[in-house]
Design a protein around this motif. Structure first.
Motif, PDB file in Angstrom:
ATOM      1  N   GLN A  78     -15.245  22.104  88.154  1.00  0.00           N
ATOM      2  CA  GLN A  78     -13.785  23.297  88.340  1.00  0.00           C
ATOM      3  C   GLN A  78     -13.118  24.189  87.652  1.00  0.00           C
ATOM      4  O   GLN A  78     -13.093  25.776  87.939  1.00  0.00           O
ATOM      5  CB  GLN A  78     -12.731  21.917  88.820  1.00  0.00           C
ATOM      6  CG  GLN A  78     -12.830  21.488  89.974  1.00  0.00           C
ATOM      7  CD  GLN A  78     -12.559  22.824  91.252  1.00  0.00           C
ATOM      8  OE1 GLN A  78     -14.215  23.329  91.919  1.00  0.00           O
ATOM      9  NE2 GLN A  78     -11.626  22.818  92.467  1.00  0.00           N
ATOM     10  N   ALA A  79     -13.254  23.549  85.716  1.00  0.00           N
ATOM     11  CA  ALA A  79     -12.888  24.295  85.004  1.00  0.00           C
ATOM     12  C   ALA A  79     -14.010  24.028  83.917  1.00  0.00           C
ATOM     13  O   ALA A  79     -13.805  25.358  83.277  1.00  0.00           O
ATOM     14  CB  ALA A  79     -12.107  23.025  84.149  1.00  0.00           C
ATOM     15  N   LYS A  80     -15.406  24.385  84.287  1.00  0.00           N
ATOM     16  CA  LYS A  80     -16.355  25.019  83.850  1.00  0.00           C
ATOM     17  C   LYS A  80     -16.739  24.788  82.064  1.00  0.00           C
ATOM     18  O   LYS A  80     -16.841  26.002  82.174  1.00  0.00           O
ATOM     19  CB  LYS A  80     -16.545  26.175  84.454  1.00  0.00           C
ATOM     20  CG  LYS A  80     -17.207  26.363  86.181  1.00  0.00           C
ATOM     21  CD  LYS A  80     -16.740  27.476  86.840  1.00  0.00           C
ATOM     22  CE  LYS A  80     -17.570  27.735  87.697  1.00  0.00           C
ATOM     23  NZ  LYS A  80     -16.453  27.482  88.351  1.00  0.00           N
ATOM     24  N   VAL A  81     -16.349  23.911  82.055  1.00  0.00           N
ATOM     25  CA  VAL A  81     -16.104  23.551  80.610  1.00  0.00           C
ATOM     26  C   VAL A  81     -17.744  24.026  79.572  1.00  0.00           C
ATOM     27  O   VAL A  81     -18.302  23.667  79.958  1.00  0.00           O
ATOM     28  CB  VAL A  81     -15.478  21.998  80.435  1.00  0.00           C
ATOM     29  CG1 VAL A  81     -15.998  21.632  78.921  1.00  0.00           C
ATOM     30  CG2 VAL A  81     -14.612  21.542  80.516  1.00  0.00           C
ATOM     31  N   ARG A  82     -17.646  24.625  78.940  1.00  0.00           N
ATOM     32  CA  ARG A  82     -18.814  24.732  78.030  1.00  0.00           C
ATOM     33  C   ARG A  82     -18.768  24.211  76.693  1.00  0.00           C
ATOM     34  O   ARG A  82     -17.518  23.635  76.099  1.00  0.00           O
ATOM     35  CB  ARG A  82     -18.981  26.459  78.164  1.00  0.00           C
ATOM     36  CG  ARG A  82     -18.434  27.404  79.226  1.00  0.00           C
ATOM     37  CD  ARG A  82     -18.807  28.623  79.470  1.00  0.00           C
ATOM     38  NE  ARG A  82     -17.484  28.993  79.054  1.00  0.00           N
ATOM     39  CZ  ARG A  82     -16.892  29.763  79.555  1.00  0.00           C
ATOM     40  NH1 ARG A  82     -16.714  29.430  80.922  1.00  0.00           N
ATOM     41  NH2 ARG A  82     -15.546  30.008  79.532  1.00  0.00           N
ATOM     42  N   GLY A  83     -19.704  24.182  76.015  1.00  0.00           N
ATOM     43  CA  GLY A  83     -20.001  24.080  74.499  1.00  0.00           C
ATOM     44  C   GLY A  83     -19.442  24.618  73.498  1.00  0.00           C
ATOM     45  O   GLY A  83     -19.376  25.580  73.726  1.00  0.00           O
ATOM     46  N   GLY A  84     -18.759  24.126  72.570  1.00  0.00           N
ATOM     47  CA  GLY A  84     -17.618  24.507  72.019  1.00  0.00           C
ATOM     48  C   GLY A  84     -16.564  25.271  72.397  1.00  0.00           C
ATOM     49  O   GLY A  84     -15.606  24.503  71.740  1.00  0.00           O
ATOM     50  N   GLU A  85     -15.908  24.309  73.405  1.00  0.00           N
ATOM     51  CA  GLU A  85     -14.534  24.889  74.029  1.00  0.00           C
ATOM     52  C   GLU A  85     -13.860  23.315  72.868  1.00  0.00           C
ATOM     53  O   GLU A  85     -14.322  22.319  73.051  1.00  0.00           O
ATOM     54  CB  GLU A  85     -14.740  25.397  74.833  1.00  0.00           C
ATOM     55  CG  GLU A  85     -15.170  26.229  76.088  1.00  0.00           C
ATOM     56  CD  GLU A  85     -14.418  26.590  77.054  1.00  0.00           C
ATOM     57  OE1 GLU A  85     -14.392  27.721  77.646  1.00  0.00           O
ATOM     58  OE2 GLU A  85     -14.955  25.989  77.999  1.00  0.00           O
ATOM     59  N   TRP A  86     -12.281  23.574  73.440  1.00  0.00           N
ATOM     60  CA  TRP A  86     -11.870  23.248  72.242  1.00  0.00           C
ATOM     61  C   TRP A  86     -10.845  22.612  73.895  1.00  0.00           C
ATOM     62  O   TRP A  86     -10.452  22.702  75.102  1.00  0.00           O
ATOM     63  CB  TRP A  86     -10.566  23.261  71.645  1.00  0.00           C
ATOM     64  CG  TRP A  86     -10.576  23.559  70.280  1.00  0.00           C
ATOM     65  CD1 TRP A  86     -10.637  24.186  69.882  1.00  0.00           C
ATOM     66  CD2 TRP A  86     -11.304  22.301  69.366  1.00  0.00           C
ATOM     67  NE1 TRP A  86     -11.423  24.850  68.681  1.00  0.00           N
ATOM     68  CE2 TRP A  86     -11.052  23.021  68.377  1.00  0.00           C
ATOM     69  CE3 TRP A  86     -10.744  21.158  69.691  1.00  0.00           C
ATOM     70  CZ2 TRP A  86     -11.854  22.745  67.280  1.00  0.00           C
ATOM     71  CZ3 TRP A  86     -11.127  20.183  68.138  1.00  0.00           C
ATOM     72  CH2 TRP A  86     -11.203  20.618  66.953  1.00  0.00           C
TER      73      TRP A  86
END
Length: 355
Positions: free
Chosen positions: A166-174
């Motif tokens: 859903q949020a598609k969190v990516r490396g380096g994001e807070w």
């Protein structure tokens, strides 16, 4: 079989003998290996769900977060047999509605009648019945113990679906996680950290924040001591890319939204209680002018478990670390009562049923 039974709402559970469940043609009977005690169980037991949410009528047996062994498969079941080790997702599908046909069984149009421990008697017991076994059951690798995967059937899988799909969190994001010390919160912390994100854990307990740091949080904020939205903006230099409400109370939801940078994504994982009545006021003007997204997750469909289980097998995820305590069936009621004040850190699991 032995089961912990709600004889009256908001009164201690009674451990006693009850009839064994019967196997439907499309379903299966599982011997429960482990079952997590979830705050949803507390909400049902206390009659404290949001307005219009589910309710149960005593006598009733809770338990929707379980893994176990198939002891009987229905005559129409094709893919499962006695002895198979399985997880049953807490929000299953029946396989034929529009949502199921599109691969989204977790939001099946008929889910209200299908959830063990919510729709019918669940897994605070030695055995539990499940429906539509071929659609929903997920195999547990022999190398993984039932206690380690009990939370996968509810809180951990919901966090995985929310963070990854859903949020598609990516490396380096807070990523900011409100309510980081509970079962959903700690699951979210570990999964987001495994994606390479920089996780900020927010809670009101130093003990729970220490647990979040051990699971990968790079910063922690005690919201009982510091104003959390400003703390998140200071640490991140303007706000989180993704912020998660893993609690469901109004303050956590609003703070999560207010912790975002422009074009950030809010992820709702916690459900409200009777206090909120299913409604939370949000800063919609801020959401509009900053083009914020409001996302949510409700469980995860069975076919998506493969990716999560592969990450566990590879040592990238460790759901057993979310489990902070195991108890016998006779102790389940005490744990349930403690959840009113968000008591335990992480997940407490029933793994002894011969009480």
């Amino acid at each position: 079989m032995r089961a912990a039974v709600i004889e009256e709402l908001n009164e201690p559970l009674v451990v006693r003998d009850v009839p064994d469940p019967e196997c439907p043609p499309d379903g299966a009977i599982l011997r429960v290996g482990a079952n997590g005690i979830c705050r949803t169980d507390w909400a049902l037991w206390a009659g404290n769900f949001w307005t219009g949410g589910p309710s149960v009528e005593p006598p009733f047996v809770l338990g929707h977060e379980f893994a176990g062994t198939v002891v009987e498969a229905g005559r129409d079941v094709r893919h499962w047999r006695e002895g198979d080790r399985v997880i049953f997702p807490m929000n299953p599908g029946e396989g034929s509605c529009e949502m199921c046909r599109s691969g989204n069984q977790q939001v099946c149009e008929h889910v209200d009648s299908l959830v063990p421990g919510v729709s019918y008697w669940g897994a605070f017991a030695e055995y539990v019945m499940v429906r539509f076994a071929d659609v929903n059951l997920v195999r547990v690798p022999e190398s993984v113990g039932f206690v380690d995967v009990a939370a996968l059937a509810c809180r951990y899988m919901t966090a995985f679906h929310g963070v990854v799909d859903q949020a598609k969190v990516r490396g380096g994001e807070w990523v900011a996680v409100y309510g980081a010390g509970g079962g959903t919160g700690l699951s979210t912390v570990e999964i987001a950290a495994a994606t390479g994100a920089n996780v900020i854990a927010i809670d009101i307990s130093d003990e729970k924040l220490a647990a979040a740091r051990a699971l990968g949080a790079v910063h922690t904020v005690n919201a009982a001591k510091d104003e959390p939205t400003q703390a998140v903006k200071t640490v991140t230099g303007g706000g989180a890319h993704v912020s998660v409400d893993a609690v469901g109370i109004a303050e956590a939801c609003r703070n999560s939204v207010l912790s975002l940078r422009t074009r950030g994504r809010h992820l709702q994982l916690g459900h409200t209680t009777a206090a909120e009545k299913g409604h939370v006021a949000l800063p919609v003007d801020v959401m509009m002018v900053k083009e914020l997204e409001f996302l949510s997750a409700f469980g995860m469909q069975g076919q998506r478990f493969g990716t999560m289980l592969n990450m566990i097998a590879a040592g990238r995820l460790h759901p057993g670390r979310i489990v902070t305590r195991t108890v016998g069936l006779h102790e389940a009621g005490g744990v349930l009562e403690s959840l009113e004040a968000y008591g335990p850190t992480g997940v407490v699991v029933i793994d002894e049923f011969q009480a």
